[in-house]
Motif scaffolding. Sequence first.
Motif, PDB file in Angstrom:
ATOM      1  N   LYS A 194      -5.484  -2.115   5.954  1.00  0.00           N
ATOM      2  CA  LYS A 194      -6.602  -2.236   6.925  1.00  0.00           C
ATOM      3  C   LYS A 194      -6.524  -3.509   7.743  1.00  0.00           C
ATOM      4  CE  LYS A 194     -10.193   0.199   4.369  1.00  0.00           C
ATOM      5  NZ  LYS A 194     -10.930  -0.214   3.192  1.00  0.00           N
ATOM      6  N   GLU A 195      -6.223  -4.633   7.061  1.00  0.00           N
ATOM      7  CA  GLU A 195      -6.400  -5.940   7.726  1.00  0.00           C
ATOM      8  C   GLU A 195      -5.105  -6.662   8.071  1.00  0.00           C
ATOM      9  OE1 GLU A 195      -8.948  -8.299   5.254  1.00  0.00           O
ATOM     10  OE2 GLU A 195     -10.359  -6.639   5.001  1.00  0.00           O
ATOM     11  N   ARG A 196      -3.972  -6.251   7.483  1.00  0.00           N
ATOM     12  CA  ARG A 196      -2.751  -7.027   7.731  1.00  0.00           C
ATOM     13  C   ARG A 196      -1.647  -6.180   8.361  1.00  0.00           C
ATOM     14  NH1 ARG A 196      -2.403 -11.383   2.638  1.00  0.00           N
ATOM     15  NH2 ARG A 196      -4.496 -12.198   2.912  1.00  0.00           N
ATOM     16  N   ALA A 197      -2.050  -5.029   8.925  1.00  0.00           N
ATOM     17  CA  ALA A 197      -1.126  -4.164   9.688  1.00  0.00           C
ATOM     18  C   ALA A 197       0.096  -3.730   8.884  1.00  0.00           C
ATOM     19  CB  ALA A 197      -0.704  -4.875  10.983  1.00  0.00           C
ATOM     20  N   ARG A 198      -0.107  -3.312   7.627  1.00  0.00           N
ATOM     21  CA  ARG A 198       1.014  -2.892   6.777  1.00  0.00           C
ATOM     22  C   ARG A 198       0.907  -1.397   6.458  1.00  0.00           C
ATOM     23  NH1 ARG A 198       2.459  -8.042   4.544  1.00  0.00           N
ATOM     24  NH2 ARG A 198       1.955  -9.404   6.272  1.00  0.00           N
ATOM     25  N   SER A 199       2.065  -0.785   6.134  1.00  0.00           N
ATOM     26  CA  SER A 199       2.071   0.597   5.651  1.00  0.00           C
ATOM     27  C   SER A 199       1.951   0.566   4.122  1.00  0.00           C
ATOM     28  CB  SER A 199       3.368   1.287   6.055  1.00  0.00           C
ATOM     29  OG  SER A 199       4.461   0.671   5.381  1.00  0.00           O
ATOM     30  N   ILE A 200       1.525   1.680   3.524  1.00  0.00           N
ATOM     31  CA  ILE A 200       1.430   1.736   2.056  1.00  0.00           C
ATOM     32  C   ILE A 200       2.811   1.499   1.450  1.00  0.00           C
ATOM     33  CG2 ILE A 200       0.991   3.270   0.076  1.00  0.00           C
ATOM     34  CD1 ILE A 200      -1.268   4.509   1.611  1.00  0.00           C
ATOM     35  N   GLU A 201       3.850   2.107   2.059  1.00  0.00           N
ATOM     36  CA  GLU A 201       5.215   1.957   1.536  1.00  0.00           C
ATOM     37  C   GLU A 201       5.615   0.489   1.511  1.00  0.00           C
ATOM     38  OE1 GLU A 201       4.283   4.101   3.846  1.00  0.00           O
ATOM     39  OE2 GLU A 201       4.609   6.009   2.822  1.00  0.00           O
ATOM     40  N   SER A 202       5.319  -0.240   2.586  1.00  0.00           N
ATOM     41  CA  SER A 202       5.746  -1.648   2.634  1.00  0.00           C
ATOM     42  C   SER A 202       4.972  -2.478   1.608  1.00  0.00           C
ATOM     43  CB  SER A 202       5.617  -2.221   4.047  1.00  0.00           C
ATOM     44  OG  SER A 202       4.308  -2.656   4.300  1.00  0.00           O
ATOM     45  N   VAL A 203       3.697  -2.161   1.409  1.00  0.00           N
ATOM     46  CA  VAL A 203       2.909  -2.917   0.420  1.00  0.00           C
ATOM     47  C   VAL A 203       3.496  -2.700  -0.976  1.00  0.00           C
ATOM     48  CG1 VAL A 203       0.639  -3.237  -0.667  1.00  0.00           C
ATOM     49  CG2 VAL A 203       0.785  -2.783   1.790  1.00  0.00           C
ATOM     50  N   LEU A 204       3.837  -1.432  -1.286  1.00  0.00           N
ATOM     51  CA  LEU A 204       4.352  -1.132  -2.628  1.00  0.00           C
ATOM     52  C   LEU A 204       5.736  -1.745  -2.854  1.00  0.00           C
ATOM     53  CD1 LEU A 204       3.147   2.561  -3.068  1.00  0.00           C
ATOM     54  CD2 LEU A 204       2.134   0.483  -4.003  1.00  0.00           C
ATOM     55  N   THR A 205       6.605  -1.658  -1.858  1.00  0.00           N
ATOM     56  CA  THR A 205       7.955  -2.237  -1.984  1.00  0.00           C
ATOM     57  C   THR A 205       7.864  -3.748  -2.174  1.00  0.00           C
ATOM     58  OG1 THR A 205       8.751  -0.542  -0.491  1.00  0.00           O
ATOM     59  CG2 THR A 205      10.220  -2.398  -0.847  1.00  0.00           C
TER      60      THR A 205
END
Length: 209
Positions: A146-157
């Motif tokens: 929501k706030e840091r312009a990331r995809s779920i995939e990038s957060v998990l990796t």
Amino acid sequence: MSDVKIVAIAGGSASGKSSIVREIEAYFKDDLIVIGHDNYYKAHDDIDFEQRAKLNYDYPGAFDNDLFYKDLLKLLEGKEIDMPIYDYSKHTRSDETIRVKPTKIILIEGILVLYDERIRSITDTKVFVDADSDVRLQRRILRDTKERARSIESVLTQYINQVKPMHETYVEPSKKYADIIIPRGARNLKGIQILKRHIKHLIEEENEG
Ligand code: ADP
Ligand code: C5P
Ligand code: MG
């Protein structure tokens, strides 16, 4: 002798540090300012966005601690600083800075504010905000998408490759330096109240000279 005191709030990513600090900041208004350690992430503006996105932002070398330490010393001496501003969505510093005037309490906040011996040596009160890692991961997915312009995939990796191992190596062991540990993060209303009372006491001590 300086009548400015530093209070450090450390803890794992998404443990609730920034939420707690916002609440404390609103409560104390003019007597306290917040210096986010994240604003002192190295800018890496010599490399492009794709390369910056792959860097490790969870180990001590990711921060410009020389500048952080220098700025904190200035504030302790009663001098103003130009604090950098970090943009997580661009993985670099913004072009602007914020002029910060010293107040009685300087609240410093970040995953590794208890790691560096120099920073610890000038800190009056050391706090560690604790939260289970599954809770932190869940919050981080929601926040970073929501706030840091990331995809779920990038957060998990990023979590598996960097955030989790660096947390175990550097962040969690720094808990041993804490004077106060706040379990359950921003949900712990009693813990936050005790911290507020302690900061109030520090301010009153300074008023009494
Ligand atoms: P930190 O600064 O330690 O990384 P934040 O304060 O940014 O943590 O909290 C991470 C995310 O979790 C934010 O989106 C915040 O709104 C949310 N959050 C914090 N505390 C709670 C809580 N007690 N319950 C639910 N969500 C929370
Ligand atoms: O607010 P929080 O404590 O979560 O902020 C620290 C986190 O920000 C680190 O765990 C780091 O992985 C993340 N970060 C990021 N991208 C950057 C800089 C920091 O994901 N460019
Ligand atoms: Mg934060």
